[in-house]
Design a protein around this motif. Structure first.
Motif: not given
Length: 110
Positions: A21-50
């Motif tokens: 998110l810090k590296l995404s520069d307000g979601f103007s950088e594609v690769v870090p923006s994908l990292g935000v979506v994947i990182g948070y998506g995986l985090a919430f999925y794993l918390v839901s299992l926990t």
């Protein structure tokens, strides 16, 4: 799978997502923006299992607290953000709170 391993994975995924998110520069950088979506998506999925196996207060408290401490450490080390004695004390208190609810308290499933 061990719920604490899932929780550790959720915390790690959140740290990756927040760093991206810090590296995404307000979601103007594609690769870090994908990292935000994947990182948070995986985090919430794993918390839901926990939360299927551990009390939600323990899971969310630990996830949020260690996420805060981890992101603060990443900010200091990777992004050269400042920290002072009061900040260090605050982070220590957060870690102490996690210790209390997971080890000392009866909230956690021992």
């Amino acid at each position: 799978m061990n719920p604490y391993v899932l929780l550790a994975g959720a915390i790690f995924a959140e740290l990756l997502g927040t760093t991206a998110l810090k590296l995404s520069d307000g979601f103007s950088e594609v690769v870090p923006s994908l990292g935000v979506v994947i990182g948070y998506g995986l985090a919430f999925y794993l918390v839901s299992l926990t939360v299927e196996e551990l009390p939600i207060g323990v899971v969310y408290g630990t996830w949020a607290a260690l996420g805060i401490v981890g992101v603060a450490a990443i900010g200091v080390v990777v992004f050269d953000e400042p920290i002072d004695l009061a900040g260090i004390l605050g982070l220590f208190l957060i870690i102490s709170g996690v210790y209390c609810i997971t080890v000392v308290s009866q909230m956690s499933a021992h």
